[in-house]
Design an enzyme around this catalytic site. Structure first.
Site, PDB file in Angstrom:
ATOM      1  N   ASP A   1       0.829  -1.215   0.000  1.00 29.12           N
ATOM      2  CA  ASP A   1       0.000   0.000   0.000  1.00 29.12           C
ATOM      3  C   ASP A   1       0.856   1.255   0.000  1.00 29.12           C
ATOM      4  OD1 ASP A   1      -1.952  -1.872   0.314  1.00 29.12           O
ATOM      5  OD2 ASP A   1      -2.825  -1.031   2.124  1.00 29.12           O
TER       6      ASP A   1
ATOM      7  N   GLN B   1       3.539  -5.121  11.302  1.00 29.23           N
ATOM      8  CA  GLN B   1       3.747  -6.557  11.096  1.00 29.23           C
ATOM      9  C   GLN B   1       2.363  -6.999  10.649  1.00 29.23           C
ATOM     10  OE1 GLN B   1       3.663  -9.817  10.407  1.00 29.23           O
ATOM     11  NE2 GLN B   1       2.819 -10.161  12.435  1.00 29.23           N
TER      12      GLN B   1
ATOM     13  N   TYR C   1       5.862  -8.834  19.501  1.00 29.30           N
ATOM     14  CA  TYR C   1       6.441  -7.911  18.523  1.00 29.30           C
ATOM     15  C   TYR C   1       5.324  -7.252  17.703  1.00 29.30           C
ATOM     16  CZ  TYR C   1       8.841  -6.033  14.503  1.00 29.30           C
ATOM     17  OH  TYR C   1       9.279  -5.178  13.538  1.00 29.30           O
TER      18      TYR C   1
ATOM     19  N   THR D   1      -8.319  -2.462   9.885  1.00 31.69           N
ATOM     20  CA  THR D   1      -8.486  -3.679   9.096  1.00 31.69           C
ATOM     21  C   THR D   1      -9.779  -4.429   9.402  1.00 31.69           C
ATOM     22  OG1 THR D   1      -7.607  -5.943   8.908  1.00 31.69           O
ATOM     23  CG2 THR D   1      -6.966  -4.741  10.852  1.00 31.69           C
TER      24      THR D   1
ATOM     25  N   GLU E   1      -9.858  -7.400   9.932  1.00 31.23           N
ATOM     26  CA  GLU E   1      -9.525  -8.393  10.959  1.00 31.23           C
ATOM     27  C   GLU E   1     -10.064  -7.972  12.330  1.00 31.23           C
ATOM     28  OE1 GLU E   1      -7.718 -11.552  10.850  1.00 31.23           O
ATOM     29  OE2 GLU E   1      -8.523 -11.280   8.847  1.00 31.23           O
TER      30      GLU E   1
ATOM     31  N   TYR F   1      -2.647 -10.158  15.748  1.00 32.57           N
ATOM     32  CA  TYR F   1      -2.651  -9.036  14.797  1.00 32.57           C
ATOM     33  C   TYR F   1      -3.940  -8.221  14.954  1.00 32.57           C
ATOM     34  CZ  TYR F   1      -3.288  -6.626  10.303  1.00 32.57           C
ATOM     35  OH  TYR F   1      -3.538  -5.683   9.324  1.00 32.57           O
TER      36      TYR F   1
ATOM     37  N   LYS G   1      -4.322  -4.369  16.270  1.00 38.42           N
ATOM     38  CA  LYS G   1      -4.959  -3.343  15.429  1.00 38.42           C
ATOM     39  C   LYS G   1      -6.191  -2.735  16.116  1.00 38.42           C
ATOM     40  CE  LYS G   1      -2.634  -3.063  11.448  1.00 38.42           C
ATOM     41  NZ  LYS G   1      -2.254  -1.820  10.767  1.00 38.42           N
TER      42      LYS G   1
HETATM   43  P1  NAP Z   1       2.879  -4.869   3.851  1.00 37.55           P
HETATM   44  O1  NAP Z   1       3.051  -5.004   2.382  1.00 37.55           O
HETATM   45  O2  NAP Z   1       3.164  -6.028   4.735  1.00 37.55           O
HETATM   46  O3  NAP Z   1       3.789  -3.639   4.326  1.00 37.55           O
HETATM   47  C1  NAP Z   1       4.026  -3.380   5.689  1.00 37.55           C
HETATM   48  C2  NAP Z   1       4.967  -2.200   5.789  1.00 37.55           C
HETATM   49  O4  NAP Z   1       5.211  -1.947   7.185  1.00 37.55           O
HETATM   50  C3  NAP Z   1       6.352  -2.449   5.140  1.00 37.55           C
HETATM   51  O5  NAP Z   1       6.789  -1.260   4.568  1.00 37.55           O
HETATM   52  C4  NAP Z   1       7.202  -2.787   6.355  1.00 37.55           C
HETATM   53  O6  NAP Z   1       8.575  -2.512   6.173  1.00 37.55           O
HETATM   54  C5  NAP Z   1       6.612  -1.810   7.378  1.00 37.55           C
HETATM   55  N1  NAP Z   1       6.978  -2.155   8.750  1.00 37.55           N
HETATM   56  C6  NAP Z   1       6.981  -3.362   9.345  1.00 37.55           C
HETATM   57  N2  NAP Z   1       7.447  -3.252  10.607  1.00 37.55           N
HETATM   58  C7  NAP Z   1       7.749  -1.948  10.803  1.00 37.55           C
HETATM   59  C8  NAP Z   1       8.308  -1.219  11.884  1.00 37.55           C
HETATM   60  N3  NAP Z   1       8.665  -1.807  13.024  1.00 37.55           N
HETATM   61  N4  NAP Z   1       8.499   0.114  11.733  1.00 37.55           N
HETATM   62  C9  NAP Z   1       8.161   0.744  10.555  1.00 37.55           C
HETATM   63  N5  NAP Z   1       7.651   0.097   9.495  1.00 37.55           N
HETATM   64  C10 NAP Z   1       7.452  -1.239   9.621  1.00 37.55           C
HETATM   65  O7  NAP Z   1       1.403  -4.375   4.212  1.00 37.55           O
HETATM   66  P2  NAP Z   1       0.274  -3.753   3.248  1.00 37.55           P
HETATM   67  O8  NAP Z   1      -0.510  -4.860   2.672  1.00 37.55           O
HETATM   68  O9  NAP Z   1       0.874  -2.722   2.387  1.00 37.55           O
HETATM   69  O10 NAP Z   1      -0.671  -3.060   4.331  1.00 37.55           O
HETATM   70  C11 NAP Z   1      -0.446  -1.715   4.760  1.00 37.55           C
HETATM   71  C12 NAP Z   1      -1.125  -1.501   6.102  1.00 37.55           C
HETATM   72  O11 NAP Z   1      -2.513  -1.755   5.987  1.00 37.55           O
HETATM   73  C13 NAP Z   1      -0.635  -2.408   7.220  1.00 37.55           C
HETATM   74  O12 NAP Z   1      -0.708  -1.679   8.423  1.00 37.55           O
HETATM   75  C14 NAP Z   1      -1.650  -3.531   7.240  1.00 37.55           C
HETATM   76  O13 NAP Z   1      -1.699  -4.125   8.533  1.00 37.55           O
HETATM   77  C15 NAP Z   1      -2.903  -2.780   6.903  1.00 37.55           C
HETATM   78  N6  NAP Z   1      -3.962  -3.505   6.201  1.00 37.55           N
HETATM   79  C16 NAP Z   1      -3.674  -4.213   5.067  1.00 37.55           C
HETATM   80  C17 NAP Z   1      -4.700  -4.837   4.381  1.00 37.55           C
HETATM   81  C18 NAP Z   1      -4.446  -5.601   3.101  1.00 37.55           C
HETATM   82  O14 NAP Z   1      -5.320  -6.367   2.682  1.00 37.55           O
HETATM   83  N7  NAP Z   1      -3.318  -5.388   2.435  1.00 37.55           N
HETATM   84  C19 NAP Z   1      -6.024  -4.723   4.839  1.00 37.55           C
HETATM   85  C20 NAP Z   1      -6.273  -3.969   5.981  1.00 37.55           C
HETATM   86  C21 NAP Z   1      -5.239  -3.339   6.639  1.00 37.55           C
HETATM   87  P3  NAP Z   1       9.613  -3.623   5.588  1.00 37.55           P
HETATM   88  O15 NAP Z   1       9.490  -3.542   4.106  1.00 37.55           O
HETATM   89  O16 NAP Z   1      10.911  -3.170   6.120  1.00 37.55           O
HETATM   90  O17 NAP Z   1       9.150  -4.957   6.122  1.00 37.55           O
HETATM   91  O1  F7E Z   2      -5.097 -15.145   4.193  1.00 37.39           O
HETATM   92  C1  F7E Z   2      -6.236 -18.629   3.995  1.00 37.39           C
HETATM   93  C2  F7E Z   2      -5.986 -18.045   5.374  1.00 37.39           C
HETATM   94  O2  F7E Z   2      -2.802 -14.303   4.693  1.00 37.39           O
HETATM   95  C3  F7E Z   2      -6.386 -15.137   3.642  1.00 37.39           C
HETATM   96  C4  F7E Z   2      -3.552  -9.067   5.678  1.00 37.39           C
HETATM   97  O3  F7E Z   2      -3.265  -8.108   4.680  1.00 37.39           O
HETATM   98  O4  F7E Z   2      -5.881  -9.082   5.116  1.00 37.39           O
HETATM   99  C5  F7E Z   2      -4.735  -9.900   5.228  1.00 37.39           C
HETATM  100  O5  F7E Z   2      -4.939 -10.919   6.192  1.00 37.39           O
HETATM  101  C6  F7E Z   2      -7.077 -16.465   3.926  1.00 37.39           C
HETATM  102  C7  F7E Z   2      -6.990 -16.911   5.401  1.00 37.39           C
HETATM  103  O6  F7E Z   2      -4.762 -12.682   4.453  1.00 37.39           O
HETATM  104  C8  F7E Z   2      -3.129 -20.129   2.900  1.00 37.39           C
HETATM  105  O7  F7E Z   2      -6.177 -19.036   6.389  1.00 37.39           O
HETATM  106  C9  F7E Z   2      -5.226 -20.679   2.970  1.00 37.39           C
HETATM  107  O8  F7E Z   2      -8.229 -17.370   5.802  1.00 37.39           O
HETATM  108  O9  F7E Z   2      -3.876 -13.776   2.460  1.00 37.39           O
HETATM  109  P1  F7E Z   2      -4.031 -13.982   3.903  1.00 37.39           P
HETATM  110  P2  F7E Z   2      -5.532 -12.356   5.807  1.00 37.39           P
HETATM  111  O10 F7E Z   2      -5.191 -13.284   6.894  1.00 37.39           O
HETATM  112  O11 F7E Z   2      -6.973 -12.234   5.449  1.00 37.39           O
HETATM  113  C10 F7E Z   2      -6.288  -8.416   6.310  1.00 37.39           C
HETATM  114  C11 F7E Z   2      -7.491  -7.573   5.984  1.00 37.39           C
HETATM  115  C12 F7E Z   2      -5.180  -7.681   6.956  1.00 37.39           C
HETATM  116  O12 F7E Z   2      -5.385  -6.657   7.601  1.00 37.39           O
HETATM  117  C13 F7E Z   2      -3.846  -8.339   6.990  1.00 37.39           C
HETATM  118  O13 F7E Z   2      -2.819  -7.394   7.207  1.00 37.39           O
HETATM  119  O14 F7E Z   2      -6.431 -17.474   3.176  1.00 37.39           O
HETATM  120  N1  F7E Z   2      -5.118 -19.433   3.472  1.00 37.39           N
HETATM  121  N2  F7E Z   2      -4.008 -21.133   2.612  1.00 37.39           N
HETATM  122  C14 F7E Z   2      -3.832 -19.047   3.437  1.00 37.39           C
HETATM  123  N3  F7E Z   2      -3.242 -17.895   3.782  1.00 37.39           N
HETATM  124  C15 F7E Z   2      -1.907 -17.785   3.615  1.00 37.39           C
HETATM  125  N4  F7E Z   2      -1.277 -16.623   3.930  1.00 37.39           N
HETATM  126  N5  F7E Z   2      -1.164 -18.832   3.095  1.00 37.39           N
HETATM  127  C16 F7E Z   2      -1.724 -20.020   2.719  1.00 37.39           C
HETATM  128  O15 F7E Z   2      -1.037 -20.935   2.265  1.00 37.39           O
END
Ligand code: NAP
Ligand code: F7E
Length: 343
Positions: free
Chosen positions: A13, A83, A95, A125, A127, A150, A154
């Site tokens: 993002d 994280q 952590y 999120t 979650e 997580y 959050k």
């Molecule tokens: P991502 O690809 O995992 O990126 C996470 C970012 O956080 C990376 O830049 C990472 O840096 C940084 N980070 C990790 N630990 C840190 C620390 N201690 N201090 C400063 N930065 C740190 O996540 P994303 O999918 O872009 O998501 C962005 C945000 O939206 C996150 O907060 C996530 O929890 C939230 N979110 C995501 C989703 C989704 O579906 N993608 C949905 C809802 C909410 P490094 O590159 O160094 O690891």
């Molecule tokens: O899992 C199932 C797993 O890890 C989605 C993060 O961006 O979205 C993300 O969290 C589903 C789960 O995403 C595997 O059990 C099956 O039910 O892609 P995921 P997540 O857990 O929904 C939310 C909104 C966030 O905020 C989070 O930061 O898929 N699943 N087999 C698996 N998942 C993974 N990772 N790997 C598998 O092999």
């Protein structure tokens, strides 16, 4: 010129948001964690942009956040650093809380202590809901029930954001974003793991794909569109928390079928539970297996967001449906080995 400060800029993002803000004429300041390897693949194409700046920083270091914010004096702060892996949070719960929960309050407090007039976006999120089907679709009014360290971390960050808004009058809001994906999605999240495997299996570079729970259902959107919602949320008169989602739900199993189909392979399912397999319909070859090591101690079975409030108030709605998103991701993985500007 408006200045923005982004945590998590190296993530999926963060990289799209930095591109969006630069395209709108912002000066973008961001923190990178020191690492023994390069972590900037998603933003390498921005490094020479005259309005893009990076600093070493970490959400676990209050003094670093305070110093940077006081120096930069941003108009907008986007807290995307986390994280962010749900399964990993069961292994590193402390952590995860340190970065995702306490890290958020460190940032909010640095804004308050440095007396900066800024607007704050918190990456909340779906979650938070924990996916209880009886409460779906989930809206801004649905009660929270996180099911992982997580989600619990959050939840703290969500309420810290609301509290700094109410207690100190900070323009702060939560975007409650449902899953959003893209070619830049981390490779251990299920969608990217599947699209990358489908492409590699098609090309004969990987024999098969091993997954966990195929029955989990998610509301998957396109990350590039979701960062537009983040920006919109900080451009309003009143700070408000919004659900950002498509309102449509698919299972992991359906995602597998669509991704392999896009790569030119048709999957047929055989067996059940941990013994289920996905075979190539044409050849009978096993392409998908299950390993219970990917099951989580507590699973979020079903998430479906209700985006009507953001649609009504901010005019935002998802434009890319899941089949189109799968196509974007699989086509990218068929032609690229790593992240880049094209994704
Ligand atoms: P991502 O690809 O995992 O990126 C996470 C970012 O956080 C990376 O830049 C990472 O840096 C940084 N980070 C990790 N630990 C840190 C620390 N201690 N201090 C400063 N930065 C740190 O996540 P994303 O999918 O872009 O998501 C962005 C945000 O939206 C996150 O907060 C996530 O929890 C939230 N979110 C995501 C989703 C989704 O579906 N993608 C949905 C809802 C909410 P490094 O590159 O160094 O690891
Ligand atoms: O899992 C199932 C797993 O890890 C989605 C993060 O961006 O979205 C993300 O969290 C589903 C789960 O995403 C595997 O059990 C099956 O039910 O892609 P995921 P997540 O857990 O929904 C939310 C909104 C966030 O905020 C989070 O930061 O898929 N699943 N087999 C698996 N998942 C993974 N990772 N790997 C598998 O092999």
């Amino acid at each position: 010129m408006k200045k923005a400060f982004i945590t998590g800029v190296t993530g999926q993002d963060g990289s799209y948001l930095a591109e969006l803000l630069l395209s709108k004429g912002y000066e973008v300041h961001s923190i990178l964690r020191r690492s023994s390897v390069f972590t900037s693949a998603r933003i390498d194409h921005l490094m020479r942009h005259p309005h893009f700046f990076t600093y070493h920083g970490d959400l676990t270091d209050s003094s670093n956040l305070h110093t940077l914010l006081a120096k930069i004096q941003p108009h907008e702060v986007y807290n995307l650093g986390a994280q962010s892996h749900v399964a990993v949070s069961f292994e590193v719960p402390e952590y995860t809380a340190e970065v995702d929960a306490v890290g958020t309050i460190r940032l909010l407090n640095a804004i308050k202590d440095a007396k900066i007039r800024t607007r704050f976006y918190q990456a909340s999120t779906s979650e938070l809901y924990g996916g209880i089907p009886a409460t779906a679709p989930q809206s801004e009014k649905t009660p929270f029930h996180p099911k992982s360290p997580y989600g619990a971390a959050k939840l703290y960050a969500y309420w810290a954001t609301v509290n700094y808004r109410e207690a100190y009058g900070l323009y702060a809001c939560n975007g409650i974003l449902f899953n959003h994906e893209s070619p830049r999605r981390g490779e251990t999240f299920v969608t990217k793991k599947i699209t990358k495997a489908a492409a590699r299996i098609k090309q004969g570079r990987q024999p098969d794909l091993t997954l966990g729970n195929l029955n989990a259902q998610r509301d998957w959107g396109y990350a590039k569109e979701y960062v537009e919602a983040m920006w919109l949320m900080l451009q309003q008169e009143t700070p408000t928390d919004y659900v950002v989602a498509t309102g449509k739900v698919f299972s992991v199993r359906q995602f597998v079928e669509m991704a392999f189909e896009e790569a030119g392979l048709q999957i047929e399912w055989r067996g059940s539970g941990a013994d289920e397999i996905g075979v190539n319909k044409r050849t009978g070859e096993i392409l998908v297996k299950i390993d219970p090591k990917y099951y989580r101690p507590a699973e979020v079975d079903f998430l479906c967001g209700d985006p009507s409030l953001i649609s009504k108030n901010l005019g935002w709605s998802a434009r890319t449906n899941l089949r189109q998103l799968v196509k974007i991701m699989v086509q990218y993985d068929l032609h690229h080995d790593s992240y880049g500007a094209e994704g």
